[in-house]
Design an enzyme around this catalytic site. Sequence first.
Site, PDB file in Angstrom:
ATOM      1  N   ASP A 158       0.477  -1.318   0.380  1.00 37.71           N
ATOM      2  CA  ASP A 158      -0.025   0.295  -0.069  1.00 37.71           C
ATOM      3  C   ASP A 158       0.883   1.430  -0.207  1.00 37.71           C
ATOM      4  O   ASP A 158       2.399   1.046   0.082  1.00 37.71           O
ATOM      5  CB  ASP A 158      -1.035  -0.402   0.751  1.00 37.71           C
ATOM      6  CG  ASP A 158      -0.018   0.045   2.567  1.00 37.71           C
ATOM      7  OD1 ASP A 158      -1.243  -0.327   3.264  1.00 37.71           O
ATOM      8  OD2 ASP A 158       1.308   0.472   2.403  1.00 37.71           O
ATOM      9  N   TRP A 179      -6.718 -29.713  -9.163  1.00 39.68           N
ATOM     10  CA  TRP A 179      -7.711 -29.817  -9.970  1.00 39.68           C
ATOM     11  C   TRP A 179      -8.524 -30.329 -11.177  1.00 39.68           C
ATOM     12  O   TRP A 179      -9.504 -31.167 -11.921  1.00 39.68           O
ATOM     13  CB  TRP A 179      -8.672 -28.704  -9.405  1.00 39.68           C
ATOM     14  CG  TRP A 179      -7.584 -27.991  -7.459  1.00 39.68           C
ATOM     15  CD1 TRP A 179      -7.887 -27.441  -7.584  1.00 39.68           C
ATOM     16  CD2 TRP A 179      -8.222 -28.929  -6.720  1.00 39.68           C
ATOM     17  NE1 TRP A 179      -7.468 -27.204  -5.934  1.00 39.68           N
ATOM     18  CE2 TRP A 179      -7.293 -28.498  -5.603  1.00 39.68           C
ATOM     19  CE3 TRP A 179      -8.214 -30.806  -6.081  1.00 39.68           C
ATOM     20  CZ2 TRP A 179      -7.422 -29.207  -4.005  1.00 39.68           C
ATOM     21  CZ3 TRP A 179      -8.570 -31.378  -5.019  1.00 39.68           C
ATOM     22  CH2 TRP A 179      -7.317 -30.401  -4.124  1.00 39.68           C
ATOM     23  N   THR A 211     -11.090 -26.177  -3.766  1.00 38.08           N
ATOM     24  CA  THR A 211     -11.620 -25.852  -2.744  1.00 38.08           C
ATOM     25  C   THR A 211     -12.081 -24.992  -1.861  1.00 38.08           C
ATOM     26  O   THR A 211     -11.552 -24.203  -1.363  1.00 38.08           O
ATOM     27  CB  THR A 211      -9.819 -26.903  -1.444  1.00 38.08           C
ATOM     28  OG1 THR A 211      -9.065 -25.551  -1.786  1.00 38.08           O
ATOM     29  CG2 THR A 211      -9.955 -27.968  -1.991  1.00 38.08           C
ATOM     30  N   LYS A 231     -17.713 -33.223   5.440  1.00 38.23           N
ATOM     31  CA  LYS A 231     -17.226 -32.298   4.237  1.00 38.23           C
ATOM     32  C   LYS A 231     -16.903 -31.264   4.209  1.00 38.23           C
ATOM     33  O   LYS A 231     -17.192 -30.508   3.488  1.00 38.23           O
ATOM     34  CB  LYS A 231     -18.769 -32.146   3.842  1.00 38.23           C
ATOM     35  CG  LYS A 231     -20.091 -33.754   3.674  1.00 38.23           C
ATOM     36  CD  LYS A 231     -21.614 -33.385   3.174  1.00 38.23           C
ATOM     37  CE  LYS A 231     -21.389 -32.044   2.247  1.00 38.23           C
ATOM     38  NZ  LYS A 231     -23.250 -32.015   2.509  1.00 38.23           N
TER      39      LYS A 231
HETATM   40  C1  LIG Z   1     -19.796 -24.570   0.625  1.00 42.72           C
HETATM   41  C2  LIG Z   1     -21.401 -24.584   0.073  1.00 42.72           C
HETATM   42  C3  LIG Z   1     -22.041 -25.383  -1.126  1.00 42.72           C
HETATM   43  C4  LIG Z   1     -21.702 -25.418   0.974  1.00 42.72           C
HETATM   44  O1  LIG Z   1     -23.935 -25.689   0.943  1.00 42.72           O
HETATM   45  P1  LIG Z   1     -24.319 -26.630   1.724  1.00 42.72           P
HETATM   46  O2  LIG Z   1     -25.246 -27.061   0.875  1.00 42.72           O
HETATM   47  O3  LIG Z   1     -24.504 -25.665   2.774  1.00 42.72           O
HETATM   48  O4  LIG Z   1     -23.781 -27.593   2.538  1.00 42.72           O
HETATM   49  P2  LIG Z   1     -23.278 -28.136   3.753  1.00 42.72           P
HETATM   50  O5  LIG Z   1     -24.415 -27.483   5.067  1.00 42.72           O
HETATM   51  O6  LIG Z   1     -23.405 -29.866   3.837  1.00 42.72           O
HETATM   52  O7  LIG Z   1     -21.759 -27.671   4.475  1.00 42.72           O
HETATM   53  C5  LIG Z   1     -21.078 -28.303   3.224  1.00 42.72           C
HETATM   54  C6  LIG Z   1     -19.503 -28.529   4.555  1.00 42.72           C
HETATM   55  O8  LIG Z   1     -19.069 -27.250   5.129  1.00 42.72           O
HETATM   56  C7  LIG Z   1     -19.396 -26.849   6.277  1.00 42.72           C
HETATM   57  N1  LIG Z   1     -19.560 -24.975   6.375  1.00 42.72           N
HETATM   58  C8  LIG Z   1     -20.567 -25.043   5.966  1.00 42.72           C
HETATM   59  N2  LIG Z   1     -20.697 -23.906   6.031  1.00 42.72           N
HETATM   60  C9  LIG Z   1     -19.425 -23.174   7.101  1.00 42.72           C
HETATM   61  C10 LIG Z   1     -19.180 -22.451   8.108  1.00 42.72           C
HETATM   62  N3  LIG Z   1     -19.224 -21.334   7.849  1.00 42.72           N
HETATM   63  N4  LIG Z   1     -18.441 -22.761   8.711  1.00 42.72           N
HETATM   64  C11 LIG Z   1     -17.291 -23.888   9.000  1.00 42.72           C
HETATM   65  N5  LIG Z   1     -18.243 -25.080   8.157  1.00 42.72           N
HETATM   66  C12 LIG Z   1     -19.057 -24.639   7.470  1.00 42.72           C
HETATM   67  C13 LIG Z   1     -21.018 -27.659   6.850  1.00 42.72           C
HETATM   68  O9  LIG Z   1     -20.709 -27.637   8.127  1.00 42.72           O
HETATM   69  C14 LIG Z   1     -20.397 -28.985   5.994  1.00 42.72           C
HETATM   70  O10 LIG Z   1     -19.158 -29.737   6.534  1.00 42.72           O
HETATM   71  P3  LIG Z   1     -19.111 -31.034   7.397  1.00 42.72           P
HETATM   72  O11 LIG Z   1     -19.458 -30.348   8.766  1.00 42.72           O
HETATM   73  O12 LIG Z   1     -17.854 -31.540   7.930  1.00 42.72           O
HETATM   74  O13 LIG Z   1     -20.541 -31.830   7.033  1.00 42.72           O
HETATM   75  C15 LIG Z   1     -21.739 -22.773   0.036  1.00 42.72           C
HETATM   76  O14 LIG Z   1     -22.185 -22.843   1.925  1.00 42.72           O
HETATM   77  C16 LIG Z   1     -21.383 -22.068  -0.845  1.00 42.72           C
HETATM   78  O15 LIG Z   1     -21.640 -22.275  -1.772  1.00 42.72           O
HETATM   79  N6  LIG Z   1     -20.914 -21.137   0.032  1.00 42.72           N
HETATM   80  C17 LIG Z   1     -19.911 -19.901  -0.855  1.00 42.72           C
HETATM   81  C18 LIG Z   1     -18.519 -20.897  -0.788  1.00 42.72           C
HETATM   82  C19 LIG Z   1     -17.989 -19.821  -1.691  1.00 42.72           C
HETATM   83  O16 LIG Z   1     -18.193 -19.100  -2.348  1.00 42.72           O
HETATM   84  N7  LIG Z   1     -16.462 -19.569  -0.907  1.00 42.72           N
HETATM   85  C20 LIG Z   1     -15.766 -18.218  -1.573  1.00 42.72           C
HETATM   86  C21 LIG Z   1     -15.297 -18.442  -3.301  1.00 42.72           C
HETATM   87  S1  LIG Z   1     -15.488 -19.491  -3.519  1.00 42.72           S
HETATM   88  C22 LIG Z   1     -13.606 -19.775  -3.888  1.00 42.72           C
HETATM   89  O17 LIG Z   1     -12.326 -18.516  -2.668  1.00 42.72           O
HETATM   90  C23 LIG Z   1     -12.198 -20.418  -4.100  1.00 42.72           C
HETATM   91  C24 LIG Z   1     -11.069 -20.857  -4.372  1.00 42.72           C
HETATM   92  C25 LIG Z   1     -10.336 -22.090  -4.452  1.00 42.72           C
HETATM   93  C26 LIG Z   1     -10.749 -23.510  -4.752  1.00 42.72           C
HETATM   94  O18 LIG Z   1     -10.195 -24.492  -4.971  1.00 42.72           O
HETATM   95  C27 LIG Z   1     -12.009 -23.250  -5.025  1.00 42.72           C
HETATM   96  C28 LIG Z   1     -13.541 -21.805  -4.522  1.00 42.72           C
END
Ligand SMILES: CC(C)(COP(=O)(O)OP(=O)(O)OC[C@H]1O[C@@H](n2cnc3c(N)ncnc32)[C@H](O)[C@@H]1OP(=O)(O)O)[C@@H](O)C(=O)NCCC(=O)NCCSC(=O)c1ccc(O)cc1
Length: 140
Positions: free
Chosen positions: A20, A50, A62, A93
């Site tokens: 910055d 991947w 991821t 998961k």
């Molecule tokens: C991840 C999701 C698909 C999960 O959807 P859901 O249908 O609710 O699934 P679940 O409720 O079963 O959650 C899946 C698991 O995630 C866990 N989870 C979900 N949210 C949370 C939070 N906030 N805290 C902790 N754990 C969580 C949940 O507990 C499940 O795990 P287990 O406990 O082990 O079973 C949805 O929350 C989502 O789409 N979130 C947005 C994700 C996102 O856009 N992230 C930022 C951009 S992507 C990114 O930066 C990226 C970086 C690197 C890469 O290789 C790819 C992408």
Amino acid sequence: MSTPHKTITYSLRVEFGDCDPAGIVWFPNFFRWIDAASRNFFIQCGVPPWREIEKETGIVGTPIVDTKARFMKTASYGDELQIDVHVPEWRRKSFVQRYHCRRGDTPIMECEEVRIFGGRREDGSWYAFEVPERIRRLCE
Ligand SMILES: CC(C)(COP(=O)(O)OP(=O)(O)OC[C@H]1O[C@@H](n2cnc3c(N)ncnc32)[C@H](O)[C@@H]1OP(=O)(O)O)[C@@H](O)C(=O)NCCC(=O)NCCSC(=O)c1ccc(O)cc1
């Protein structure tokens, strides 16, 4: 006693453009380096890229679902930084990935994330796979 977790170190040099106007690293850049260190962790553990994994499992990457970071010291251009990465916890998961960013022996920042192994639906939304045993075994 629990076995120590596999730790992989990702190294980088801070450039002028990463900083910055005060000459210190602009904080979003730490998250870019952390994402690179995350992917490097899997590659160094022997997980194929991947784009290869996707063909056989549908896992695209991821996506991050939760993050927390602490910034202890500043860094500036010319600094050589190391990011030590490990997975302290595997869940059904999701998994926890922990990062310690340092300049040699000086801690700079640390971050803890929760990530999933994500697939993409037609509409572009993510869905979470159960943690693949094969990947977990490579990375433990
Ligand atoms: C991840 C999701 C698909 C999960 O959807 P859901 O249908 O609710 O699934 P679940 O409720 O079963 O959650 C899946 C698991 O995630 C866990 N989870 C979900 N949210 C949370 C939070 N906030 N805290 C902790 N754990 C969580 C949940 O507990 C499940 O795990 P287990 O406990 O082990 O079973 C949805 O929350 C989502 O789409 N979130 C947005 C994700 C996102 O856009 N992230 C930022 C951009 S992507 C990114 O930066 C990226 C970086 C690197 C890469 O290789 C790819 C992408």
